[in-house]
Design an enzyme around this catalytic site. Structure first.
Site, mmCIF file in Angstrom:
data_model
loop_
_atom_site.group_PDB
_atom_site.id
_atom_site.type_symbol
_atom_site.label_atom_id
_atom_site.label_comp_id
_atom_site.label_asym_id
_atom_site.label_seq_id
_atom_site.Cartn_x
_atom_site.Cartn_y
_atom_site.Cartn_z
ATOM 1 N N HIS A 166 90.975 13.456 133.773
ATOM 2 C CA HIS A 166 90.456 14.629 134.257
ATOM 3 C C HIS A 166 89.025 14.649 133.866
ATOM 4 C CE1 HIS A 166 93.782 16.863 135.817
ATOM 5 N NE2 HIS A 166 94.511 16.289 134.908
ATOM 6 N N ASP A 372 80.165 16.227 134.672
ATOM 7 C CA ASP A 372 81.501 16.951 134.589
ATOM 8 C C ASP A 372 82.351 16.163 135.477
ATOM 9 O OD1 ASP A 372 83.030 19.114 134.921
ATOM 10 O OD2 ASP A 372 81.645 20.525 135.468
#
Ligand code: GDG
Length: 467
Positions: A166, A372
């Protein structure tokens, strides 16, 4: 897909509470849970993970908690205080997290706890082995569990294993600062399918594999690995866009939205965990630069910055929290007037109706992380804009930037450039705003979190058929 799914993630999607002396276990909502709940329910499988801190749960209550966890088809892996400190806070959050977000400057000077990282990963693998039945599919998630695929493979050689990362997989030069880099990649390569959010992270991993092991994936992303085939793929995670749109349309959310909108002030909104990867300090300085470069916006614009407390027991996060509070104070002190404060800083979690109303009320949403993996806020914002209005300013270093090309893309390290992007967003014509927002909405509606989960599991299933 008929196979039973065993999901393995550090945290279980549950909240354990004690109310009036009775323990209750409820499903927590949002993020990963939304995407994985459907396959979890549909396949009748299990979810294996840490239920969080069970402080306050007496031995008598424990049986009740276990029963409720079993009803939700979850398998708890309980961590001791030492394991929480070394596996979770130290190795996962103080070492792997900064490495994956290009922040070697945030690393502790001396690292210990890899042995505990391995032993906790082995306990997750043991739980998989205990519950695994022939034909089951195992789906392991994220940087806390990099060793689990190989450890499951040792226990069940023919298991069908998927792994999804992730967070970003960093540039190999950064990843190679980890002394045990071979061992970590070996851990991931225990899977049949390894998934990343973007082509860039996928490329970094392929380069690491080539340089560490001289293993080259072919043009389909398939690598030969110790007599097995491992596929490396790109699966950008998404959100439940239809659910956001319908919850954003609720009457109470509409009322709150109007409360937050004032005719005299334009509203900028930022919503992040208070993490140094999210770019909050430079975003605040960009606001200050906006007031200096374009003084006409003073007393005309307000930023609501929600910063949800996170990882408070890790040193780097405690220091960072003080840094952000002090910057908010400095900027407010410098620019506020008796009737206006430029930054409204909310340092706690907000309820979901407030979150949705902020998305709806924002003239400009600021999503400016320094790095991110994906960033779900960037997708939730357009999904919630049922009025087709509002402007998204998005960092080019968020995984979401690859898909959300109708945002105003910024380099968050270029603070004056970000200030100019805010000015541009605030002065954008309504026709252009709507045009961009409609396209952003279309993007998040087309490929939602259900399609993300289906495409990953479909690929994993497809590999079985090719054998
Ligand atoms: C990791 C990766 C990747 C935030 N504040 C509140 C609140 N939230 C919700 C948001 C969003 C979620 O939290 C945050 O998700 P992000 O994707 O932005 O960030 P991470 O937590 O860092 O997640 C990231 C993600 O995994 C999935 O793969 O995108 O790159 O770092 O859903 O809405 N929700 C509520 N109140 C808040 O105050 N209710």
């Amino acid at each position: 897909m008929d196979a039973r799914l065993l999901i393995v993630s550090n945290r279980l999607p549950v909240t354990v509470k004690v109310e009036d002396g009775h323990p209750t276990v409820s499903r927590s909502v949002g993020g990963l849970t939304t995407g994985l709940q459907t396959p979890h329910d549909r396949s009748g499988g299990l979810w294996i993970g840490w239920p969080g801190d069970l402080e306050g749960i007496t031995p008598v209550m424990r049986a009740d908690v276990d029963r409720q966890l079993a009803e939700l088809r979850t398998v708890p892996i309980c961590l001791t205080d030492r394991e929480v400190t070394l596996f979770y806070e130290q190795i996962s959050n103080a070492v792997l997290w900064p490495i994956c977000h290009d922040r070697i400057d945030r690393l502790p000077l001396h690292v210990e706890g890899w042995d505990v990282y391995e032993s906790v990963n082995a306990r997750f693998a043991d739980a998989v082995a205990e519950h695994h039945r022939p034909g089951d599919v195992v789906w392991v998630h994220d940087y806390q569990l990099l060793r689990v695929p190989a450890l499951v493979r040792e226990r069940i050689p023919d298991a069908r294993i998927g792994f999804f990362l992730h967070v970003p997989f960093p540039n190999p030069e950064i990843f190679f600062t980890l002394p045990n880099r071979h061992w970590l990649v070996e851990g991931m390569m225990g899977a049949d399918l390894v998934g990343f959010h973007t082509r860039r992270y996928h490329g970094h991993f392929r380069a690491a594999l080539r340089r560490l092991f001289s293993v080259e994936a072919d043009s389909n992303g398939i690598a030969r690995w110790r007599s097995r085939r491992v596929k490396l793929g790109v699966f950008p995670i998404s959100i439940d866009a239809a659910d956001f749109a319908s919850r954003a349309a609720a009457r109470e959310v509409g009322l709150k939205t109007r409360e937050y909108q004032t005719s005299s002030l334009r509203l900028l909104v930022g919503i992040d965990r208070l993490d140094y990867s999210k770019g909050i300090p430079r975003r605040l300085v960009a606001l200050k630069r906006l007031f200096m470069l374009h003084p006409e916006w003073r007393e005309k614009v307000r930023l609501i910055q929600v910063a949800v407390p996170t990882r408070d027991r890790v040193d780097a996060y405690r220091r960072f929290r003080r840094e952000v509070s002090s910057l908010v104070g400095q900027i407010n002190g410098e620019f506020a007037t008796p009737t206006w404060t430029p930054i409204q800083y909310i340092h706690r979690s907000i309820p979901s109706d407030v979150l949705l109303a902020l998305y709806r009320a924002a003239d400009v949403m600021l999503v400016t992380p320094l790095r991110d993996g994906m960033n779900l806020v960037a997708k939730e914002f357009p999904a919630s804009r049922i009025d087709d209005d509002g402007v998204l300013i998005l960092s080019e270093f968020a995984g979401a930037a690859d898909e959300l090309t109708d945002a105003i893309l910024v380099n968050p390290y270029d603070v004056d450039g970000t200030a100019e992007a805010i000015h541009r967003a605030l002065t954008m014509e309504v026709t252009e705003r709507r045009h961009r927002m409609r396209r952003l909405r279309h993007t998040v509606q087309e490929y939602d979190v259900h399609r993300w989960a289906e495409s990953f599991l479909g690929e994993l299933e497809g590999m079985r058929n090719e054998e």
